[in-house]
Structures are given as structure tokens and as C-alpha cells.
Design an enzyme around this catalytic site. Structure first.
Site, PDB file in Angstrom:
ATOM      1  N   CYS A  60      52.769  29.188  31.909  1.00 22.81           N
ATOM      2  CA  CYS A  60      52.194  28.042  32.597  1.00 22.81           C
ATOM      3  C   CYS A  60      51.896  26.976  31.546  1.00 22.81           C
ATOM      4  O   CYS A  60      51.909  27.268  30.355  1.00 22.81           O
ATOM      5  CB  CYS A  60      50.906  28.421  33.322  1.00 22.81           C
ATOM      6  SG  CYS A  60      49.584  28.980  32.219  1.00 22.81           S
ATOM      7  N   CYS A  92      52.310  23.966  27.179  1.00 26.23           N
ATOM      8  CA  CYS A  92      52.504  25.331  26.655  1.00 26.23           C
ATOM      9  C   CYS A  92      53.952  25.824  26.718  1.00 26.23           C
ATOM     10  O   CYS A  92      54.367  26.582  25.856  1.00 26.23           O
ATOM     11  CB  CYS A  92      51.571  26.324  27.342  1.00 26.23           C
ATOM     12  SG  CYS A  92      49.853  25.867  27.120  1.00 26.23           S
ATOM     13  N   HIS A 140      47.638  32.285  21.224  1.00 31.51           N
ATOM     14  CA  HIS A 140      48.491  31.362  21.988  1.00 31.51           C
ATOM     15  C   HIS A 140      48.469  29.975  21.336  1.00 31.51           C
ATOM     16  O   HIS A 140      47.716  29.103  21.737  1.00 31.51           O
ATOM     17  CB  HIS A 140      47.960  31.309  23.432  1.00 31.51           C
ATOM     18  CG  HIS A 140      48.593  30.298  24.325  1.00 31.51           C
ATOM     19  ND1 HIS A 140      49.857  29.760  24.103  1.00 31.51           N
ATOM     20  CD2 HIS A 140      48.142  29.700  25.464  1.00 31.51           C
ATOM     21  CE1 HIS A 140      50.133  28.898  25.066  1.00 31.51           C
ATOM     22  NE2 HIS A 140      49.105  28.831  25.888  1.00 31.51           N
TER      23      HIS A 140
END
Ligand SMILES: CC(C)(COP(=O)(O)OP(=O)(O)OC[C@H]1O[C@@H](n2cnc3c(N)ncnc32)[C@H](O)[C@@H]1OP(=O)(O)O)[C@@H](O)C(=O)NCCC(=O)NCCS
Length: 392
Positions: free
Chosen positions: A377, A92, A345
Site C-alpha cells: 500500500c 511506498c 520499512h
């Protein structure tokens, strides 16, 4: 050492990663990247694509349509073959890592102009697709414990985050995102892209698809965890599956001055950190700690914080652990225009997206503050944080 300044940053709207309902179901991830590049170069005519020293593109799953998307997406955009590109993954935080690499090339004097980007289409290249865990890894970890939802449940349990607090955070994330959307605050960061509505009609998409103007709190309370029997993390308190791209122009301050380009913020410091992959959501804690330790700064010194909301459980755990803001939403400086639970996301894109949003939030809401911070994260125990500083 040179100084690296942020010239501009944009992103596409975030579409739902859904084969029948996603705004961008007919677009490929490289095409979304093209939209971000086109938007960026169009509004920065003084920066020609030929003058870019390198392009760094973050992508969490660089396989299938996203295989070497940094190089292939650039060439497929009709951009000059003389500009080298590098696809990189750090899960990510990939788009943030891309920006760190670019900024460091500028700071060391190896480059003057860099485009950093992030992209992901979680429908065309699903999360975890083609993954083949090294069998030896399974000597150390149970494979099921490494799945994202399982890590979010474990963080909720270990940090004692209640379902009620997570749902409150999800409500506020949507509320703040809807308020920002409806008052036009995303206008400077979003490049509108042609997409499709539910009925297949062409529409100009100007906003993220997932933002809920109102949240059905009663329904939310009845939802069950898709991740664990009797678990506490639900679809409403997880970031949804998304598609999107984002791109940023970084430049040495010297060159920006030579071209007469305006800038407000510079790259101050980036940090990567590792943590136990079974609680990967806690990655921002060691990453932000590194930045605080090295700079001597503390949360009170930071104007705005963009903390990627992979899950409400991990975001709340990080906020509380580092005392970044209030114990519970609404927050004063974290994700003041909403976070990933509402905005979406698209894994590798989000590291660049949080920076683009941070630049806009700082300029709009915290114009007198000196520092802004973004952090994410990442799967398998990756954490990243990046500090920006107002140029004096
Ligand atoms: C949680 C997850 C599995 C759900 O995916 P999904 O099954 O495709 O479900 P959806 O997102 O469409 O939502 C499921 C339902 O919840 C509902 N829902 C979601 N949020 C809601 C909210 N805030 N209030 C009310 N209902 C909500 C949806 O409307 C949908 O209901 P419907 O089927 O009646 O329309 C998926 O989003 C996920 O895996 N998220 C985490 C992604 C991740 O791990 N990212 C990396 C982090 S490091």
C-alpha cells in the site's frame, strides 16, 4: 513482446532511522544506494554498468538529500554518466513501480538491461518532510485523515481488526524474521555494510536492526496508540522508521541467454491501483484483484506472497479481504520470513525489497511453485502488486 527475467537482486540491511542509534546514521541515502549497486555488480561481473540501458529508482520523498537520487546517486557512485536514470515516486510502492517501468521497457523491446532500485532514509529525510498539501485537496479531505497512522486506525475500525490480532501478527512477524535471520536465510539478499553500533564503534552490519529475537508481549499490551486517543495501533504493530536501499537487475531473456546468465523467474504482470487515501492501507486489495482478474489466477495458485506490513491492521484487512492466507498469523504463504513490522520499512526501498525477498523465498521455500506475488500500500491511496512466474 520480449520476456523480462530477474537476474539478481540485493539490498542493504535495514537500519533504524535514529540520529544516535541507527547503524547507518553516518551514511547518506545515496551512499546506501552505492552499497547496493556495488554489491550487485560485484556478484554479477557479466553485467557491466556501461551495458545498463537505464536505471529507475523509487523514493517516497525525493527531496533534500533524496532529490533526484536516481541520477545523483548513480553519478555519486562513480557509475557511467552515459546511463540515464529516472527517479520516481509512488510513495511506498516506489521501488516496485521502478521495477514495473524497467520490466515494461524490456518487454516492449526498448531496453535489454535495466537496474531498478528503491531507497529511503527516514532519518535524514523524514516522512512527509517538505510536504505542502494543495489547499484545494483539503476541500475533499481532512488533512489529519491522510496521515499514515490515522489511516491505519481507520482500517482497523472499518475492517474490525482487533488489537489482539494485530499484536499476534507483530509477534509472528518478529518470530519468523528472527528465525530466518538466525538460520542465514537473508544471506543471499543482504549486502553487508559498515555501520556504527550504539557506542559509535565501527561494525559490519549483516542484519536488519529492528528484528526482535523475543517480543515483550506484556509491554506490547500496555503500549498506547501514538496516532489516536484510545486508538489500537501502536509502535509494536506499525512498521518502524528505517533506512535502506535495494537494487535489482532485469534483463530480456534473449540477452540473458546470449550472456549465458542463469535465471529462474520472470516478470509476469504489474498493477497499480488507487483507493480512498483515508484508508490507504487497503491499496493492495484493488491492485491484487486486477492481477487476479487479468490472469484468472486465485490465491491458491500463488506459492509465496510478500505483503508489505506498513501496519498490522492494513495487512490483516488485505489478507482477510482477498483470502490470501489464514485469518490470523502464523501464515503459510504470506511473509514467511517476516514482514516490515520486524524487518523495517524504508518507504521507497520496500517495493524493491519485497521483490528481492520474494525471489529468495520462492527459490528456497517454494521451489516447485509457479507464481509468486508481492504487494504494497502507499500513502494517499496508492496500491501496487507484481506477479512473478517461474520460467519454463
Ligand atoms: C509508530 C511510530 C510513531 C513510533 O516511532 P517512535 O516513537 O520513534 O518509537 P520507537 O519505534 O522507537 O518505539 C517506541 C517504543 O516502543 C517500543 N516497541 C516497539 N515495538 C515493540 C514491541 N514489539 N514490543 C515491545 N516494545 C516495542 C520501543 O522499544 C520503544 O520503547 P522504548 O522507548 O522504551 O525503547 C513510528 O515507528 C511510525 O510512525 N511508524 C509508522 C511509519 C509509517 O507510517 N510508514 C508508512 C506506512 S505507509
Amino acid at each position: 513482446m520480449e520476456e523480462c527475467v530477474f537476474i539478481d537482486g540485493v539490498r542493504t540491511p535495514n537500519g533504524r532511522a535514529h540520529r544516535e542509534k541507527g547503524y547507518f546514521r553516518k551514511l547518506r541515502p545515496d551512499e546506501l544506494l552505492t552499497c547496493a549497486y556495488e554489491g550487485l555488480f560485484k556478484r554479477n561481473p557479466a553485467v557491466s554498468p556501461e551495458s545498463v540501458d537505464a536505471v529507475f529508482v523509487g523514493c517516497a520523498n525525493p527531496s533534500g538529500m533524496q532529490n533526484d537520487i536516481g541520477r545523483l546517486g548513480w553519478l555519486a557512485s562513480g557509475l557511467p554518466a552515459s546511463v540515464p536514470s529516472n527517479t520516481l515516486t509512488n510513495q511506498c510502492p516506489s521501488g516496485m513501480s521502478a521495477t514495473m517501468h524497467g520490466a515494461r521497457a524490456i518487454i516492449t523491446g526498448e531496453a535489454d538491461t535495466i537496474v531498478s532500485a528503491g531507497v529511503e532514509d527516514m532519518e535524514k529525510v523524514p516522512m512527509g518532510a517538505y510536504i505542502d498539501f494543495p489547499p484545494r485537496l483539503l476541500k475533499y479531505y481532512n488533512g489529519a485523515d491522510l496521515l499514515m497512522g490515522a489511516t491505519a486506525e481507520k482500517v482497523a475500525e472499518q475492517w474490525n481488526i482487533s488489537r489482539e490480532d494485530m499484536e499476534n501478527m507483530a509477534v509472528w512477524s518478529n518470530k519468523k524474521a528472527a528465525a530466518a535471520k538466525n538460520s542465514g536465510k537473508f544471506k543471499n539478499e543482504i549486502i553487508p555494510v559498515m555501520g556504527l553500533d550504539d557506542d559509535g564503534r565501527e561494525i559490519l552490519v549483516e542484519h536488519d536492526q529492528w528484528i526482535r529475537d523475543t517480543v515483550d508481549v506484556a509491554k506490547m499490551a500496555t503500549m498506547s496508540s501514538p496516532f489516536k486517543p484510545n486508538g489500537v495501533v501502536t509502535s509494536a504493530t506499525a512498521s518502524p522508521l528505517t533506512q535502506g536501499a535495494s537494487a535489482i537487475i532485469l534483463m530480456s531473456r534473449k540477452k540473458a541467454d546470449k550472456l549465458g546468465l542463469p535465471y529462474t523467474y520472470k516478470y509476469r504482470m504489474g498493477a497499480l491501483a488507487g483507493c480512498d487515501p483515508t484508508i490507504m492501507g487497503i491499496g493492495p486489495v484493488p491492485a491484487i484483484k486486477k492481477i487476479f482478474e487479468k490472469t484468472g489466477l486465485s490465491p491458491e495458485d500463488i506459492g509465496a506472497i510478500e505483503l508489505n506490513e506498513a501496519f498490522a491492521s492494513q495487512s490483516l484487512a488485505c489478507i482477510r479481504d482477498l483470502k490470501l492466507d489464514n485469518e490470523n498469523a502464523p501464515f503459510d504463504r504470506v511473509n514467511v520470513w517476516g514482514g516490515a513490522i520486524a524487518l523495517g520499512h524504508p518507504l521507497g526501498q520496500s517495493g524493491a525489497r519485497v521483490l528481492v525477498t520474494l525471489l529468495n523465498v520462492m527459490k528456497t521455500e517454494f521451489p516447485d511453485e509457479r507464481y509468486g506475488l508481492a504487494s504494497l500500500c502507499g500513502a494517499f491511496g496508492n496500491g501496487a502488486a507484481l506477479l512473478i512466474e517461474k520460467v519454463s
